[in-house]
Design a protein around this motif. Structure first.
Motif, PDB file in Angstrom:
ATOM      1  N   LYS A 132       0.861  -1.178   0.000  1.00  0.00           N
ATOM      2  CA  LYS A 132       0.000   0.000   0.000  1.00  0.00           C
ATOM      3  C   LYS A 132       0.899   1.231   0.000  1.00  0.00           C
ATOM      4  CE  LYS A 132      -4.220  -1.805   0.413  1.00  0.00           C
ATOM      5  NZ  LYS A 132      -3.951  -3.221   0.635  1.00  0.00           N
ATOM      6  N   VAL A 133       0.415   2.290  -0.635  1.00  0.00           N
ATOM      7  CA  VAL A 133       1.177   3.532  -0.667  1.00  0.00           C
ATOM      8  C   VAL A 133       0.356   4.622  -0.004  1.00  0.00           C
ATOM      9  CG1 VAL A 133       2.308   5.244  -2.149  1.00  0.00           C
ATOM     10  CG2 VAL A 133       2.330   2.824  -2.792  1.00  0.00           C
ATOM     11  N   VAL A 134       0.993   5.412   0.862  1.00  0.00           N
ATOM     12  CA  VAL A 134       0.327   6.545   1.517  1.00  0.00           C
ATOM     13  C   VAL A 134       1.119   7.804   1.167  1.00  0.00           C
ATOM     14  CG1 VAL A 134      -0.674   5.170   3.377  1.00  0.00           C
ATOM     15  CG2 VAL A 134       1.607   6.168   3.667  1.00  0.00           C
ATOM     16  N   HIS A 171       1.670   2.990  -7.443  1.00  0.00           N
ATOM     17  CA  HIS A 171       2.223   1.692  -7.023  1.00  0.00           C
ATOM     18  C   HIS A 171       1.356   1.013  -5.976  1.00  0.00           C
ATOM     19  CE1 HIS A 171       6.225   3.313  -8.591  1.00  0.00           C
ATOM     20  NE2 HIS A 171       5.940   2.276  -9.330  1.00  0.00           N
ATOM     21  N   GLY A 172       0.450   1.768  -5.367  1.00  0.00           N
ATOM     22  CA  GLY A 172      -0.442   1.182  -4.365  1.00  0.00           C
ATOM     23  C   GLY A 172      -1.854   0.984  -4.867  1.00  0.00           C
ATOM     24  N   ALA A 173      -2.085   1.221  -6.154  1.00  0.00           N
ATOM     25  CA  ALA A 173      -3.456   1.233  -6.665  1.00  0.00           C
ATOM     26  C   ALA A 173      -3.955  -0.126  -7.127  1.00  0.00           C
ATOM     27  CB  ALA A 173      -3.568   2.233  -7.819  1.00  0.00           C
ATOM     28  N   GLY A 174      -3.065  -1.105  -7.149  1.00  0.00           N
ATOM     29  CA  GLY A 174      -3.501  -2.443  -7.541  1.00  0.00           C
ATOM     30  C   GLY A 174      -3.510  -2.666  -9.042  1.00  0.00           C
ATOM     31  N   GLY A 175      -3.098  -1.675  -9.813  1.00  0.00           N
ATOM     32  CA  GLY A 175      -3.117  -1.806 -11.271  1.00  0.00           C
ATOM     33  C   GLY A 175      -1.750  -2.128 -11.837  1.00  0.00           C
ATOM     34  N   THR A 214     -15.993  -2.907 -30.271  1.00  0.00           N
ATOM     35  CA  THR A 214     -15.229  -3.582 -29.230  1.00  0.00           C
ATOM     36  C   THR A 214     -14.114  -2.653 -28.806  1.00  0.00           C
ATOM     37  OG1 THR A 214     -15.655  -5.708 -30.278  1.00  0.00           O
ATOM     38  CG2 THR A 214     -13.863  -5.626 -28.676  1.00  0.00           C
ATOM     39  N   ARG A 215     -13.940  -2.501 -27.490  1.00  0.00           N
ATOM     40  CA  ARG A 215     -12.782  -1.729 -27.073  1.00  0.00           C
ATOM     41  C   ARG A 215     -11.946  -2.563 -26.117  1.00  0.00           C
ATOM     42  NH1 ARG A 215     -13.975   0.509 -21.947  1.00  0.00           N
ATOM     43  NH2 ARG A 215     -16.181   0.241 -21.500  1.00  0.00           N
ATOM     44  N   ILE A 216     -10.668  -2.249 -26.094  1.00  0.00           N
ATOM     45  CA  ILE A 216      -9.745  -2.969 -25.231  1.00  0.00           C
ATOM     46  C   ILE A 216      -9.807  -2.371 -23.829  1.00  0.00           C
ATOM     47  CG2 ILE A 216      -7.295  -3.503 -24.870  1.00  0.00           C
ATOM     48  CD1 ILE A 216      -8.636  -4.819 -27.318  1.00  0.00           C
ATOM     49  N   VAL A 217      -9.796  -3.230 -22.814  1.00  0.00           N
ATOM     50  CA  VAL A 217      -9.727  -2.771 -21.429  1.00  0.00           C
ATOM     51  C   VAL A 217      -8.354  -3.145 -20.893  1.00  0.00           C
ATOM     52  CG1 VAL A 217     -10.680  -3.020 -19.114  1.00  0.00           C
ATOM     53  CG2 VAL A 217     -12.203  -3.033 -21.084  1.00  0.00           C
ATOM     54  N   ASP A 218      -7.538  -2.151 -20.673  1.00  0.00           N
ATOM     55  CA  ASP A 218      -6.199  -2.394 -20.132  1.00  0.00           C
ATOM     56  C   ASP A 218      -6.305  -2.529 -18.615  1.00  0.00           C
ATOM     57  OD1 ASP A 218      -3.487  -2.663 -19.913  1.00  0.00           O
ATOM     58  OD2 ASP A 218      -2.983  -0.747 -20.840  1.00  0.00           O
ATOM     59  N   MET A 219      -5.190  -2.836 -17.959  1.00  0.00           N
ATOM     60  CA  MET A 219      -5.165  -2.762 -16.493  1.00  0.00           C
ATOM     61  C   MET A 219      -5.302  -1.306 -16.102  1.00  0.00           C
ATOM     62  SD  MET A 219      -2.051  -5.258 -15.327  1.00  0.00           S
ATOM     63  CE  MET A 219      -2.542  -5.556 -13.635  1.00  0.00           C
ATOM     64  N   LEU A 220      -5.692  -1.079 -14.857  1.00  0.00           N
ATOM     65  CA  LEU A 220      -5.761   0.282 -14.337  1.00  0.00           C
ATOM     66  C   LEU A 220      -4.370   0.909 -14.412  1.00  0.00           C
ATOM     67  CD1 LEU A 220      -7.211   2.574 -12.798  1.00  0.00           C
ATOM     68  CD2 LEU A 220      -6.549   1.424 -10.695  1.00  0.00           C
ATOM     69  N   VAL A 221      -4.310   2.115 -14.957  1.00  0.00           N
ATOM     70  CA  VAL A 221      -3.055   2.865 -14.999  1.00  0.00           C
ATOM     71  C   VAL A 221      -3.232   4.076 -14.091  1.00  0.00           C
ATOM     72  CG1 VAL A 221      -1.490   4.180 -16.486  1.00  0.00           C
ATOM     73  CG2 VAL A 221      -2.575   2.093 -17.335  1.00  0.00           C
ATOM     74  N   GLY A 222      -2.228   4.391 -13.276  1.00  0.00           N
ATOM     75  CA  GLY A 222      -2.351   5.515 -12.348  1.00  0.00           C
ATOM     76  C   GLY A 222      -3.202   5.149 -11.148  1.00  0.00           C
ATOM     77  N   ASP A 223      -3.491   6.114 -10.298  1.00  0.00           N
ATOM     78  CA  ASP A 223      -4.316   5.853  -9.131  1.00  0.00           C
ATOM     79  C   ASP A 223      -5.332   6.965  -8.947  1.00  0.00           C
ATOM     80  OD1 ASP A 223      -5.524   4.925  -6.934  1.00  0.00           O
ATOM     81  OD2 ASP A 223      -3.845   5.191  -5.567  1.00  0.00           O
TER      82      ASP A 223
END
Lengths: 372, 372
Positions: free
Chosen positions: A166-168, B45-49, B357-366
């Motif tokens: 986790k990032v804070v 880095h903490g967003a899970g993406g 159809t659109r592509i769904v990437d992983m979450l980028v950013g937070d």
């Protein structure tokens, strides 16, 4: 440093009384579980001493009440359907600074949990690691800490098998905090418990007291002292295996971390209802640690260790236990520091060099915040 | 809100392309594990993406490299000598604010770890809880959070059996952080893995997307929106048991927390090497959550859930799986949201309502920091 100087350093904790006086005052000194008196959390609640115990009792034990928590150990023993016993323990690490002579938060995070499992009689096997990291923390520093954890895990023969990150925002985690949990199996037949402790049992300590706490305090640079003390941070699972092989009747083990040997002996006294009488002259402290403790006005008996084992062993197995510990690299300075008595009730006393006896209470307050 | 408005809300993620174009561009879209490009830790880095995955790969996997970590799951499956399989998982919780409609950090700390174990096919049993608390934190608030944890543990039929408490100075933990770890046993014969996923398998979701993330964002009061969204935080172990009983061939399960359904589907696509084609019209989102997401400019497909299950089931067990989920209080809104295809390679695509159809990437950013 002279013996007299050492003595003065150690006598800050309690009044000097004669042994017979102690016996008369058993009732007065009888330990009760400490009570929570504060409205807000204080540093002392994190020190591992009296206030920590009060907080745990009043808040966490009250909320989660169950048999395992009531044992008030640093871990739980869990029965698997197969009949095996699983040990499970966790610790958060908030040490400041993150790096100190002898190790880093990475080493501590592995050793702390490995050692909690080891003193339960378990063979530590798997570790989880959860990181709370500040925004802006250098990746290179994170890599170095992860490398320290990997090194420590390898030395302790455990694997880091799962984790979380986790990032804070900057400032909200003072660099980073690491929480590890660990599981291991307890070999059948091993039973370490206060119920097995008997009057006459010997109390052994695997080496000098207070090295970790003193090293971290010195590393902060606030004391204006030159010189370096190395933390004793190390995985004690190998040492414990050697001890339990040589002295299979071993009654009780604990790693004297926060709150030190003094607090752990009080936990022993409370758990057993018996007295723990320590022999001041035999309590091992390095001259450097003693010096730092004098400056800080702290008895080294309360200063944290991160690679030591305190063991209660059967009288007839004392020599074997001591020999096995001394053969292990982490137990070379192992000594008998005292014995169990029924002449005191749930009390820890130290026999001073000149024939007096003083009571050693649990650590009160937090003279050394954030040392682990 | 009209369908057109909804559509616009969802189209921010990727270019609209026709399915045949997607097929031509498989190589271009082929997912590689993301790479760590930054020198310092960022909120992303903490967003899970994507950034989280890159950090874990570059730092933790690199340091600790082992079979369990390489599975890149939210937990480890550990073989016991008895032949039983133990599931072990951990999560830190740094949610801000500590309390939000539908729950608190206390509920999350239990549900998060229970759910990680449940989607591994395990029966969660024991939880550890480690607290990093700020000096000055009100004891009453701590009691309330412990009570929430106890309530959540009872509802999930797990016990908090061990713990730890550390205290840091005011400001150094934004109130408090909780790290839980959990262990549970995986009943013999249960095997959930990407290896078992086949083209034609159906993708099910147990209810609406994004409720937790939207609830926490709204609770911060920064958006100036009236109205309340309740977090879906809940223990899904009961729901998973019902599902696995009704649909024993179930291939793969995940709880779509940080990074949401979009990120979890990408993990599925990368793990299997297959395509995941979602049907936009069937993706369940409440009008309130959709409204908040529009305001924030976020696709609800990336918003965190804390009481949902995404399941890949065999085509012939789809009806049974859906019926079992809908009978459970936490799965009343369960729907088929898509299916697995070998016409795409390691890619997630959404079929839009008008045939694109659109592509769904992983979450980028937070976009939503510190929601768990």
């Amino acid at each position: 440093m002279s013996v007299d100087e050492k003595r003065r350093g150690r006598e800050r904790t309690g009044p000097v009384v004669r042994e017979e006086q102690v016996l008369e005052k058993i009732e007065a000194f009888r330990r009760r579980r400490p009570r929570l008196l504060e409205d807000v959390v204080t540093m002392a609640h994190g020190a591992g001493g009296k206030a920590s115990a009060a907080l745990v009792d009043a808040v966490f034990l009250e909320a989660f009440r169950n048999k395992e928590l009531e044992r008030r150990c640093d871990g739980a023993v869990l029965p698997l359907p197969s009949g095996e016993s699983l040990a499970f323990s966790t610790d958060s690490f908030v040490v400041h600074p993150l790096r100190f002579p002898g190790g880093s938060i990475g080493h501590l995070a592995i050793h702390g949990t490995v050692n909690d499992l080891a003193v339960m009689g378990a063979r530590p096997a798997w570790i989880s690691a959860a990181f709370v990291i500040e925004e802006g923390f250098p990746i290179e520093q994170l890599r170095a800490i992860a490398a320290d954890m990997a090194e420590a895990a390898k030395a302790a023969d455990v694997e880091v098998v799962t984790g979380d990150t986790k990032v804070v925002s900057a400032g909200a985690a003072d660099g980073l905090y690491i929480t590890t949990a660990g599981v291991g199996l307890i070999p059948p037949g091993r039973e370490l418990s206060g119920d097995r402790v008997r009057p006459g049992d010997r109390v052994l300590l695997s080496g000098t007291m207070g090295d970790h706490g003193a090293a971290v305090m010195l590393a902060r640079g606030d004391l204006g002292i030159e010189g370096e003390i190395k933390s004793d941070t190390a995985p004690v699972n190998g040492l414990v295996e050697a001890l339990l092989t040589a002295a299979p009747s071993t009654r009780w083990l604990r790693d004297p971390t926060r709150g030190g040997v003094g607090t752990v002996c009080n936990e022993l006294a409370m758990e057993t209802g018996l007295g723990v009488v320590l022999d001041e002259a035999s309590l091992p402290v390095s001259p450097q640690v003693n010096g730092v403790c004098e400056l800080l006005g702290i008895d080294p008996i309360y200063v944290a260790n991160e690679g030591k084992v305190l063991a209660v062993v059967a009288p007839e197995e004392t020599d074997a236990a001591l020999a096995a510990m001394r053969e292990h690299p982490l137990g070379r300075d192992a000594v008998v520091i005292g014995e169990i008595t029924d002449r005191l009730s749930a009390t820890v006393a130290v026999r001073t060099a000149f024939g007096g006896t003083r009571i050693v209470d649990m650590l009160v307050g937090d003279p050394l915040p954030r040392i682990c």
